[in-house]
Design a protein around this motif. Structure first.
Motif, PDB file in Angstrom:
ATOM      1  N   ASP A   1      38.020  32.337  45.136  1.00 20.56           N
ATOM      2  CA  ASP A   1      38.877  32.337  45.331  1.00 20.56           C
ATOM      3  C   ASP A   1      40.268  32.896  44.968  1.00 20.56           C
ATOM      4  OD1 ASP A   1      42.068  30.788  45.385  1.00 20.56           O
ATOM      5  OD2 ASP A   1      41.717  29.062  44.436  1.00 20.56           O
ATOM      6  N   PRO A   2      40.515  34.701  45.737  1.00 19.81           N
ATOM      7  CA  PRO A   2      40.927  35.056  45.154  1.00 19.81           C
ATOM      8  C   PRO A   2      42.483  34.973  45.191  1.00 19.81           C
ATOM      9  CG  PRO A   2      40.641  35.615  46.797  1.00 19.81           C
ATOM     10  CD  PRO A   2      40.355  34.394  46.439  1.00 19.81           C
ATOM     11  N   ILE A   3      43.347  34.028  45.257  1.00 19.01           N
ATOM     12  CA  ILE A   3      44.462  33.331  44.813  1.00 19.01           C
ATOM     13  C   ILE A   3      44.853  32.911  43.873  1.00 19.01           C
ATOM     14  CG2 ILE A   3      46.698  32.152  45.690  1.00 19.01           C
ATOM     15  CD1 ILE A   3      45.654  32.215  48.548  1.00 19.01           C
ATOM     16  N   ARG A   4      43.991  31.858  43.357  1.00 17.51           N
ATOM     17  CA  ARG A   4      44.023  31.461  42.154  1.00 17.51           C
ATOM     18  C   ARG A   4      43.214  32.036  41.185  1.00 17.51           C
ATOM     19  NH1 ARG A   4      40.040  26.241  40.411  1.00 17.51           N
ATOM     20  NH2 ARG A   4      41.119  25.021  38.908  1.00 17.51           N
ATOM     21  N   PHE A   5      42.525  33.044  41.286  1.00 11.58           N
ATOM     22  CA  PHE A   5      42.054  33.970  40.277  1.00 11.58           C
ATOM     23  C   PHE A   5      42.705  35.505  40.592  1.00 11.58           C
ATOM     24  CE2 PHE A   5      39.679  30.523  40.703  1.00 11.58           C
ATOM     25  CZ  PHE A   5      39.600  29.729  38.657  1.00 11.58           C
ATOM     26  N   LYS A   6      43.611  35.882  40.124  1.00  5.98           N
ATOM     27  CA  LYS A   6      43.738  36.758  40.486  1.00  5.98           C
ATOM     28  C   LYS A   6      43.676  38.380  40.486  1.00  5.98           C
ATOM     29  CE  LYS A   6      48.608  35.194  41.446  1.00  5.98           C
ATOM     30  NZ  LYS A   6      47.734  33.827  41.419  1.00  5.98           N
ATOM     31  N   GLU A   7      43.831  39.535  40.738  1.00  2.78           N
ATOM     32  CA  GLU A   7      43.094  40.511  39.607  1.00  2.78           C
ATOM     33  C   GLU A   7      43.920  40.430  38.795  1.00  2.78           C
ATOM     34  OE1 GLU A   7      40.785  44.547  40.276  1.00  2.78           O
ATOM     35  OE2 GLU A   7      41.998  42.756  42.099  1.00  2.78           O
ATOM     36  N   GLY A   8      41.944  41.039  38.214  1.00  2.00           N
ATOM     37  CA  GLY A   8      42.161  41.061  36.840  1.00  2.00           C
ATOM     38  C   GLY A   8      41.796  39.468  35.736  1.00  2.00           C
ATOM     39  N   VAL A   9      41.993  38.528  36.260  1.00  2.00           N
ATOM     40  CA  VAL A   9      41.006  37.088  36.820  1.00  2.00           C
ATOM     41  C   VAL A   9      39.693  36.768  36.920  1.00  2.00           C
ATOM     42  CG1 VAL A   9      41.690  34.885  35.803  1.00  2.00           C
ATOM     43  CG2 VAL A   9      43.906  36.725  35.673  1.00  2.00           C
ATOM     44  N   ASP A  10      38.693  37.006  35.699  1.00  2.00           N
ATOM     45  CA  ASP A  10      37.345  36.789  36.346  1.00  2.00           C
ATOM     46  C   ASP A  10      37.208  35.830  36.944  1.00  2.00           C
ATOM     47  OD1 ASP A  10      35.793  36.240  34.018  1.00  2.00           O
ATOM     48  OD2 ASP A  10      37.040  38.063  33.705  1.00  2.00           O
ATOM     49  N   GLU A  11      36.575  35.487  37.904  1.00  2.00           N
ATOM     50  CA  GLU A  11      35.878  34.065  38.104  1.00  2.00           C
ATOM     51  C   GLU A  11      34.586  33.455  37.865  1.00  2.00           C
ATOM     52  OE1 GLU A  11      35.198  30.981  42.012  1.00  2.00           O
ATOM     53  OE2 GLU A  11      36.639  32.775  42.194  1.00  2.00           O
ATOM     54  N   THR A  12      33.676  34.370  38.100  1.00  2.00           N
ATOM     55  CA  THR A  12      32.067  33.705  38.031  1.00  2.00           C
ATOM     56  C   THR A  12      31.519  35.259  37.963  1.00  2.00           C
ATOM     57  OG1 THR A  12      32.509  31.698  38.988  1.00  2.00           O
ATOM     58  CG2 THR A  12      30.212  32.817  38.304  1.00  2.00           C
TER      59      THR A  12
END
Length: 373
Positions: free
Chosen positions: A247-258
């Protein structure tokens, strides 16, 4: 205030005694009566009056060796509420522009930083300059360079720097560490650490790279990183890592999801860990050795921690982590006590070096060698 005091007075003495009994006694599985404490008390101000700061403040109402005496916030209404709720004198309340004045306040010994990650470094330097002991939530800083600067500043000022590693005082965790040291598991071969949850409000600071410094790894992932070290009993010498983002919208550049990451240790043991912001029911540690094993599930949540080994269920008492932590911090700062597992700034810098290496491994796709000391 009167109603809160009455409530605290009505709490069963046996429950309070159980909660505040010696951590070492708990770790050995033999609870003993808690003697009335008659020693020095660490006087603490909390900086950052959000959810976790409030949790610490509530837990400190049951401390015997530490006392909440001050508050620091950028929100005047929060300061007013805390004065009423926790009997904090107005003279011990500051905002983020004025808290340097704490250097002239002899009623405060230490300040506990519970603000967003990106603020820790500068706030710790200011606290050290004011001559007060620093307690900081984890991760201690955004990277190892910042962390080392915090350590150096506190050393120069002659103040202590401790980090909120509450699991280092948790009874079932300490029992597994005791068993490992005693050789009950034999040669350690493998550790697994799974840490994650489905994060909520997309506008919260944990999803803001400028404030968080990353994503799940900078929040929940620190538990698997630090847990691998104290469960295995070694520091890793290499790391590999892979990032998954759905989900690159929710987890933008530099914010890792998993992020999945793997460690290798000097003994040959290996670890496989995961931190995530999109999966629930992930709070598990597993340790495997030649002669036995240990599983903790939940392993790092606020409680109750549960665990079992090849010898059976772990039965050490449930505790309020922040209450025990703050009493232990008082012993460390005022009496020079040495904890079973370190909780100082140097311990935190090692974790930050690992975080730096994990992000580098994700970026390069290569194994990254580690040298933590």
């Amino acid at each position: 205030m009167n109603s809160r005091r009455k409530f605290l007075q009505k709490v069963g003495l046996s429950a309070v005694a159980l909660q505040l009994a010696s951590v070492k006694t708990w770790a050995n599985g033999n609870a003993a009566p808690h003697d009335v404490y008659d020693g020095p008390v660490l006087r603490v101000a909390i900086m950052g009056l959000g959810g976790y700061g409030t949790r610490v403040a509530g837990a400190m109402q049951y401390c015997t060796k530490a006392k909440l005496v001050g508050a620091i916030s950028g929100t005047p209404k929060k300061l007013t509420n805390w004065q009423d709720s926790f009997a904090i004198p107005a003279k011990n309340c500051y905002n983020y522009q004025t808290f340097d004045e704490v250097k002239n306040n002899p009623d405060i010994d230490a300040i506990y930083i519970t603000t967003p990650n990106a603020l820790h470094h500068d706030q710790a330097l200011r606290i050290a300059k004011a001559g007060k002991h620093v307690i900081c939530e984890k991760p201690m800083a955004l990277n190892a360079k910042q962390g080392q600067e915090m350590v150096d500043a506190c050393n120069k000022a002659g103040v202590k720097l401790l980090v909120g590693y509450r699991m280092h005082f948790e009874p079932k965790t300490l029992e597994v560490i005791r068993m490992r040291k005693a050789g009950d598991f034999g040669k350690i071969r493998f550790f697994q650490g799974l840490c994650g949850f489905n994060i909520g409000d997309p506008k919260q600071w944990r999803l803001n790279k400028e404030l968080a410094g990353g994503g799940s790894l900078m929040d929940i992932g620190i538990y698997a990183i630090n847990g691998a070290r104290y469960m295995v009993g070694e520091d890793p010498i290499w790391v590999t890592a892979q990032e998954t983002k759905t989900d690159p919208i929710r987890f933008k550049e530099g914010v890792d999801e998993t992020i999945q990451f793997q460690f290798g240790f000097p003994s040959g043991a290996v670890a496989s860990c995961l931190s995530t912001y999109t999966m629930n029911n992930l709070d598990k540690f597993f340790l495997d050795g030649d002669r036995g094993w240990a599983e903790m599930l939940p392993s790092t949540g606020y409680g109750p921690i549960k665990g079992r080994t090849h010898k059976g269920e772990l039965t050490q008492p449930v505790t309020t982590h922040q209450t025990v932590q703050m009493d232990e911090f008082s012993e460390i700062i005022l009496n020079g006590k040495q904890p079973i597992v370190p909780v100082d700034g140097n311990e935190a810098v090692r974790d930050l070096k690992i975080i730096d290496a994990i992000y580098l491994a994700v970026k390069t796709g290569k194994k990254v060698e580690l040298k933590l000391v």
